[in-house]
Design a protein around this motif. Structure first.
Motif, PDB file in Angstrom:
ATOM      1  N   GLN A 106       0.825  -1.202   0.000  1.00 52.00           N
ATOM      2  CA  GLN A 106       0.000   0.000   0.000  1.00 52.00           C
ATOM      3  C   GLN A 106       0.863   1.257   0.000  1.00 52.00           C
ATOM      4  O   GLN A 106       0.412   2.320  -0.414  1.00 52.00           O
ATOM      5  CB  GLN A 106      -0.942   0.004   1.203  1.00 52.00           C
ATOM      6  CG  GLN A 106      -0.221   0.131   2.525  1.00 52.00           C
ATOM      7  CD  GLN A 106      -1.071  -0.247   3.713  1.00 52.00           C
ATOM      8  OE1 GLN A 106      -1.613  -1.332   3.773  1.00 52.00           O
ATOM      9  NE2 GLN A 106      -1.191   0.665   4.651  1.00 52.00           N
ATOM     10  N   SER A 147      -4.307   1.150  -0.425  1.00 47.84           N
ATOM     11  CA  SER A 147      -4.456   2.098   0.692  1.00 47.84           C
ATOM     12  C   SER A 147      -5.921   2.230   1.086  1.00 47.84           C
ATOM     13  O   SER A 147      -6.259   2.298   2.269  1.00 47.84           O
ATOM     14  CB  SER A 147      -3.883   3.464   0.326  1.00 47.84           C
ATOM     15  OG  SER A 147      -2.485   3.391   0.208  1.00 47.84           O
ATOM     16  N   ARG A 148      -6.822   2.278   0.090  1.00 54.01           N
ATOM     17  CA  ARG A 148      -8.252   2.367   0.367  1.00 54.01           C
ATOM     18  C   ARG A 148      -8.730   1.124   1.117  1.00 54.01           C
ATOM     19  O   ARG A 148      -9.486   1.216   2.088  1.00 54.01           O
ATOM     20  CB  ARG A 148      -9.036   2.520  -0.936  1.00 54.01           C
ATOM     21  CG  ARG A 148     -10.528   2.793  -0.719  1.00 54.01           C
ATOM     22  CD  ARG A 148     -11.327   2.624  -1.986  1.00 54.01           C
ATOM     23  NE  ARG A 148     -11.341   1.256  -2.483  1.00 54.01           N
ATOM     24  CZ  ARG A 148     -12.026   0.236  -1.935  1.00 54.01           C
ATOM     25  NH1 ARG A 148     -12.728   0.433  -0.844  1.00 54.01           N
ATOM     26  NH2 ARG A 148     -11.992  -0.963  -2.475  1.00 54.01           N
ATOM     27  N   GLN A 170      -7.536   1.334   4.699  1.00 53.10           N
ATOM     28  CA  GLN A 170      -8.339   2.303   5.462  1.00 53.10           C
ATOM     29  C   GLN A 170      -9.685   1.704   5.851  1.00 53.10           C
ATOM     30  O   GLN A 170     -10.170   1.915   6.967  1.00 53.10           O
ATOM     31  CB  GLN A 170      -8.538   3.587   4.662  1.00 53.10           C
ATOM     32  CG  GLN A 170      -7.285   4.417   4.550  1.00 53.10           C
ATOM     33  CD  GLN A 170      -7.447   5.597   3.602  1.00 53.10           C
ATOM     34  OE1 GLN A 170      -8.437   5.714   2.885  1.00 53.10           O
ATOM     35  NE2 GLN A 170      -6.456   6.474   3.589  1.00 53.10           N
ATOM     36  N   LYS A 171     -10.280   0.957   4.942  1.00 48.42           N
ATOM     37  CA  LYS A 171     -11.558   0.306   5.231  1.00 48.42           C
ATOM     38  C   LYS A 171     -11.382  -0.692   6.366  1.00 48.42           C
ATOM     39  O   LYS A 171     -12.215  -0.781   7.267  1.00 48.42           O
ATOM     40  CB  LYS A 171     -12.092  -0.390   3.980  1.00 48.42           C
ATOM     41  CG  LYS A 171     -13.438  -1.033   4.180  1.00 48.42           C
ATOM     42  CD  LYS A 171     -13.940  -1.664   2.885  1.00 48.42           C
ATOM     43  CE  LYS A 171     -15.266  -2.373   3.114  1.00 48.42           C
ATOM     44  NZ  LYS A 171     -15.725  -3.062   1.920  1.00 48.42           N
ATOM     45  N   GLU A 222      -9.165  -0.598   8.763  1.00 47.12           N
ATOM     46  CA  GLU A 222      -8.989   0.166   9.996  1.00 47.12           C
ATOM     47  C   GLU A 222     -10.335   0.653  10.532  1.00 47.12           C
ATOM     48  O   GLU A 222     -10.576   0.617  11.731  1.00 47.12           O
ATOM     49  CB  GLU A 222      -8.057   1.354   9.767  1.00 47.12           C
ATOM     50  CG  GLU A 222      -6.599   0.975   9.675  1.00 47.12           C
ATOM     51  CD  GLU A 222      -6.064   0.343  10.945  1.00 47.12           C
ATOM     52  OE1 GLU A 222      -6.327   0.862  12.052  1.00 47.12           O
ATOM     53  OE2 GLU A 222      -5.379  -0.687  10.841  1.00 47.12           O
TER      54      GLU A 222
END
Length: 104
Positions: A33, A66-67, A70-71, A73
């Protein structure tokens, strides 16, 4: 493991999301990521779920990873680990991740 598979593994005490670029003899070449290439043993993979198209290009793949991270997290905050432990710690048999996810 197939090219483009999204994997997660632990690196320096944190979970990293990556895409498989190449798979050879239990070794994976991955793109993380953070837009970094690395080679890891297949045994380090915690989760292999979903795919990304490598045809999108390196920057787009890294952004998608990265998306996804983030999801993950965001979802992590929705799980009450103490409550889950109370429900499961006395179970006499193994409980798989999908079953646990259904309890959360």
């Amino acid at each position: 493991m197939e090219i483009g598979t999204v994997v997660e593994y632990i690196e320096r005490k944190r979970i990293v999301c990556a895409a498989v670029l190449q798979a050879k003899k239990h070794k994976l070449m991955i793109l993380t990521q953070g837009n970094r290439e690395a080679s890891i043993p297949e045994g380090r993979v915690l989760v292999a779920d979903g795919k990304v198209s490598l045809a999108l290009g390196r920057e787009a793949v890294s952004a998608e990873l990265s998306r996804i991270a983030q999801k993950r997290e965001a979802l992590k905050g929705e799980v009450d680990v103490a409550e889950l432990w109370e429900v499961l710690h006395d179970e006499a048999q193994w409980v798989d991740a999908p079953t646990m996810a259904g309890l959360a």
